[in-house]
Design a protein around this motif. Structure first.
Motif, PDB file in Angstrom:
ATOM      1  N   LEU A   1       0.827  -1.211   0.000  1.00 51.46           N
ATOM      2  CA  LEU A   1       0.000   0.000   0.000  1.00 51.46           C
ATOM      3  C   LEU A   1       0.858   1.257   0.000  1.00 51.46           C
ATOM      4  N   LEU A   2       1.966   1.246   0.729  1.00 51.82           N
ATOM      5  CA  LEU A   2       2.851   2.415   0.753  1.00 51.82           C
ATOM      6  C   LEU A   2       3.512   2.629  -0.613  1.00 51.82           C
ATOM      7  N   LEU A   3       3.834   1.553  -1.310  1.00 53.27           N
ATOM      8  CA  LEU A   3       4.384   1.692  -2.664  1.00 53.27           C
ATOM      9  C   LEU A   3       3.341   2.270  -3.613  1.00 53.27           C
TER      10      LEU A   3
ATOM     11  N   GLU B   1      15.528  23.550  10.513  1.00 48.31           N
ATOM     12  CA  GLU B   1      15.157  24.090   9.205  1.00 48.31           C
ATOM     13  C   GLU B   1      15.642  25.522   9.014  1.00 48.31           C
ATOM     14  N   ALA B   2      16.034  26.182  10.111  1.00 47.27           N
ATOM     15  CA  ALA B   2      16.605  27.529   9.986  1.00 47.27           C
ATOM     16  C   ALA B   2      17.980  27.489   9.326  1.00 47.27           C
ATOM     17  N   HIS B   3      18.622  26.337   9.346  1.00 46.87           N
ATOM     18  CA  HIS B   3      19.979  26.207   8.787  1.00 46.87           C
ATOM     19  C   HIS B   3      20.051  25.221   7.626  1.00 46.87           C
ATOM     20  N   HIS B   4      19.048  24.355   7.481  1.00 44.12           N
ATOM     21  CA  HIS B   4      19.090  23.326   6.443  1.00 44.12           C
ATOM     22  C   HIS B   4      17.754  23.285   5.703  1.00 44.12           C
ATOM     23  N   ALA B   5      17.835  23.211   4.389  1.00 44.96           N
ATOM     24  CA  ALA B   5      16.611  23.095   3.593  1.00 44.96           C
ATOM     25  C   ALA B   5      16.047  21.686   3.738  1.00 44.96           C
ATOM     26  N   PRO B   6      14.743  21.551   3.835  1.00 47.74           N
ATOM     27  CA  PRO B   6      14.143  20.206   3.910  1.00 47.74           C
ATOM     28  C   PRO B   6      14.487  19.418   2.660  1.00 47.74           C
ATOM     29  N   PRO B   7      14.641  18.109   2.773  1.00 51.01           N
ATOM     30  CA  PRO B   7      14.934  17.289   1.589  1.00 51.01           C
ATOM     31  C   PRO B   7      13.796  17.356   0.581  1.00 51.01           C
ATOM     32  N   GLN B   8      14.157  17.268  -0.679  1.00 48.70           N
ATOM     33  CA  GLN B   8      13.168  17.341  -1.750  1.00 48.70           C
ATOM     34  C   GLN B   8      12.219  16.144  -1.690  1.00 48.70           C
TER      35      GLN B   8
ATOM     36  N   ALA C   1      18.278  10.807  -9.050  1.00 43.84           N
ATOM     37  CA  ALA C   1      17.859  11.218  -7.712  1.00 43.84           C
ATOM     38  C   ALA C   1      17.702   9.997  -6.802  1.00 43.84           C
ATOM     39  N   VAL C   2      18.058  10.167  -5.540  1.00 44.07           N
ATOM     40  CA  VAL C   2      17.908   9.098  -4.558  1.00 44.07           C
ATOM     41  C   VAL C   2      16.573   9.279  -3.851  1.00 44.07           C
ATOM     42  N   MET C   3      15.745   8.259  -3.911  1.00 49.48           N
ATOM     43  CA  MET C   3      14.420   8.321  -3.296  1.00 49.48           C
ATOM     44  C   MET C   3      14.450   7.720  -1.899  1.00 49.48           C
ATOM     45  N   SER C   4      13.535   8.184  -1.051  1.00 50.23           N
ATOM     46  CA  SER C   4      13.316   7.593   0.263  1.00 50.23           C
ATOM     47  C   SER C   4      11.975   6.868   0.218  1.00 50.23           C
ATOM     48  N   VAL C   5      12.021   5.587  -0.111  1.00 46.57           N
ATOM     49  CA  VAL C   5      10.795   4.802  -0.252  1.00 46.57           C
ATOM     50  C   VAL C   5      10.248   4.509   1.141  1.00 46.57           C
ATOM     51  N   PRO C   6       9.005   4.924   1.454  1.00 46.27           N
ATOM     52  CA  PRO C   6       8.485   4.782   2.817  1.00 46.27           C
ATOM     53  C   PRO C   6       8.213   3.337   3.209  1.00 46.27           C
TER      54      PRO C   6
ATOM     55  N   VAL D   1      12.536   4.441   6.078  1.00 45.25           N
ATOM     56  CA  VAL D   1      12.583   4.517   4.613  1.00 45.25           C
ATOM     57  C   VAL D   1      13.672   3.597   4.091  1.00 45.25           C
ATOM     58  N   LYS D   2      13.565   3.291   2.815  1.00 43.07           N
ATOM     59  CA  LYS D   2      14.613   2.561   2.115  1.00 43.07           C
ATOM     60  C   LYS D   2      15.129   3.458   1.002  1.00 43.07           C
ATOM     61  N   ARG D   3      16.406   3.772   1.059  1.00 39.20           N
ATOM     62  CA  ARG D   3      17.004   4.669   0.079  1.00 39.20           C
ATOM     63  C   ARG D   3      17.283   3.908  -1.208  1.00 39.20           C
ATOM     64  N   ALA D   4      16.887   4.493  -2.336  1.00 44.83           N
ATOM     65  CA  ALA D   4      17.084   3.825  -3.619  1.00 44.83           C
ATOM     66  C   ALA D   4      17.195   4.862  -4.726  1.00 44.83           C
ATOM     67  N   ALA D   5      18.166   4.672  -5.602  1.00 48.09           N
ATOM     68  CA  ALA D   5      18.319   5.553  -6.762  1.00 48.09           C
ATOM     69  C   ALA D   5      17.504   5.043  -7.936  1.00 48.09           C
ATOM     70  N   VAL D   6      17.246   3.735  -7.948  1.00 50.11           N
ATOM     71  CA  VAL D   6      16.481   3.115  -9.027  1.00 50.11           C
ATOM     72  C   VAL D   6      15.391   2.265  -8.394  1.00 50.11           C
ATOM     73  N   TYR D   7      14.168   2.417  -8.880  1.00 47.47           N
ATOM     74  CA  TYR D   7      13.070   1.587  -8.389  1.00 47.47           C
ATOM     75  C   TYR D   7      12.755   0.517  -9.417  1.00 47.47           C
ATOM     76  N   VAL D   8      12.777  -0.721  -8.967  1.00 47.02           N
ATOM     77  CA  VAL D   8      12.436  -1.860  -9.821  1.00 47.02           C
ATOM     78  C   VAL D   8      10.999  -2.266  -9.510  1.00 47.02           C
ATOM     79  N   PRO D   9      10.085  -2.231 -10.477  1.00 47.22           N
ATOM     80  CA  PRO D   9       8.700  -2.630 -10.227  1.00 47.22           C
ATOM     81  C   PRO D   9       8.620  -4.027  -9.613  1.00 47.22           C
ATOM     82  N   LEU D  10       7.646  -4.242  -8.765  1.00 48.09           N
ATOM     83  CA  LEU D  10       7.524  -5.506  -8.044  1.00 48.09           C
ATOM     84  C   LEU D  10       7.502  -6.712  -8.977  1.00 48.09           C
TER      85      LEU D  10
END
Length: 312
Positions: free
Chosen positions: A116-118, A224-231, A248-253, A259-268
């Motif tokens: 569901l999160l995907l 956040e006064a010193h660092h921009a929130p991640p895209q 781009a590196v994604m943060s898959v919830p 999160v799981k960090r991934a630069a490439v998402y492979v469909p299930l």
């Protein structure tokens, strides 16, 4: 004061609210007619309508072998379970996935929530749920609704990480009428007696959680006064959401802020598939299972021989 006595010897994370006398043959597990699970999650970056669409496909009797962890030691061969209701609902600032069914498989809810999160992130379409439920080639599922193609048959579970366990809660179990008659402690003759109420500890725990959340929010604003929130890129393709740039590196919830960090998402459906339950069970029977049976037989033989000597 039975409720108070039980809570007095239990850790503060476990609270007894009421108790019930039961019949001698009552089983909390086997007399249960349905179970209701809740999974809480933040709606940030998620398409709730798509998640609700995917959740609605769970209702009814389906094969959940692709949405559970196979435990070879139990040698389960039937993975069909009946889901009575499934919905994605708002509860204050959070959302909750409500799932009610007659029975569940090992880690089944966390597997479902991961998918569901995907879907909510836009990485998968709601129809992926129908595909994962279409596990039996002998009984292929029809299209879920008019205009959709028939889902592909998926006989082996794709490799994916299940959702975080923290927000998962077994909320309620249903029993037949008359099986339970809940009782609580009688009020003290002195009146009040709030020190023995289970609500006192629960209210204290809630207050600590509220203060902790407020402190975390305060620290976040200071940072956040010193660092921009991640895209944020999720849900993919939604209006106002930045498109995913190449590399781009994604943060898959995964739920609960994990999160799981991934630069490439492979469909299930393009991922490596696990062994089928039949293959897992057979491998266990020929390996560890066979050795366990041999040990049991040896112990039984020794026990029988010892008993025979004692009888003589």
């Amino acid at each position: 004061p039975y409720v108070f006595a039980l809570n007095h010897v239990l850790p503060p994370t476990i609270r007894i609210l009421a108790w019930s006398p039961v019949a001698d043959d009552f089983s909390a597990r086997f007399n249960c007619r349905w179970r209701h699970y809740k999974y809480f999650f933040s709606p940030a970056g998620l398409d709730l309508a798509a998640m609700a669409d995917a959740a609605s496909r769970l209702v009814g009797e389906n094969d959940f072998r692709n949405l559970c962890k196979i435990d070879a030691t139990k040698q389960i061969t039937v993975f069909t379970r009946r889901i009575l209701s499934a919905s994605v609902d708002r509860e204050g600032d959070l959302c909750v996935f409500n799932l009610r069914g007659n029975a569940f498989l090992y880690n089944m809810v966390r597997h479902i929530m991961a998918v569901l999160l995907l879907v909510g992130s836009g990485l998968e379409r709601p129809s992926i749920m129908s595909a994962l439920l279409n596990a039996d080639p002998a009984k292929p599922l029809p299209p879920f609704r008019a205009g959709e193609p028939a889902p592909p048959v998926v006989t082996g579970k794709p490799d994916y990480q299940i959702a975080d366990p923290l927000p998962l809660m077994l909320w309620e179990c249903g029993y037949g009428a008359g099986a339970l008659a809940w009782r609580v402690d009688r009020p003290s003759a002195r009146g009040g007696d709030t020190t023995k109420s289970p609500l006192r500890g629960m209210m204290c725990a809630h207050e600590r959680a509220v203060v902790s959340a407020a402190l975390d929010a305060h620290f976040l604003r200071a940072a956040e006064a010193h660092h921009a929130p991640p895209q944020q890129y999720f849900p993919l393709g939604a209006p106002g959401v930045a498109p995913l740039p190449p590399g781009a590196v994604m943060s898959v919830p995964l739920g609960a802020g994990a999160v799981k960090r991934a630069a490439v998402y492979v469909p299930l459906l393009d991922r490596k598939r696990s062994l089928t339950p039949e293959e897992v069970n057979e491998r266990y029977r020929l390996g560890r299972g066979a050795k366990k049976l041999e040990r049991r037989a040896a112990v039984a033989a020794v026990t029988t021989a010892t008993k025979g000597d004692a009888d003589e």
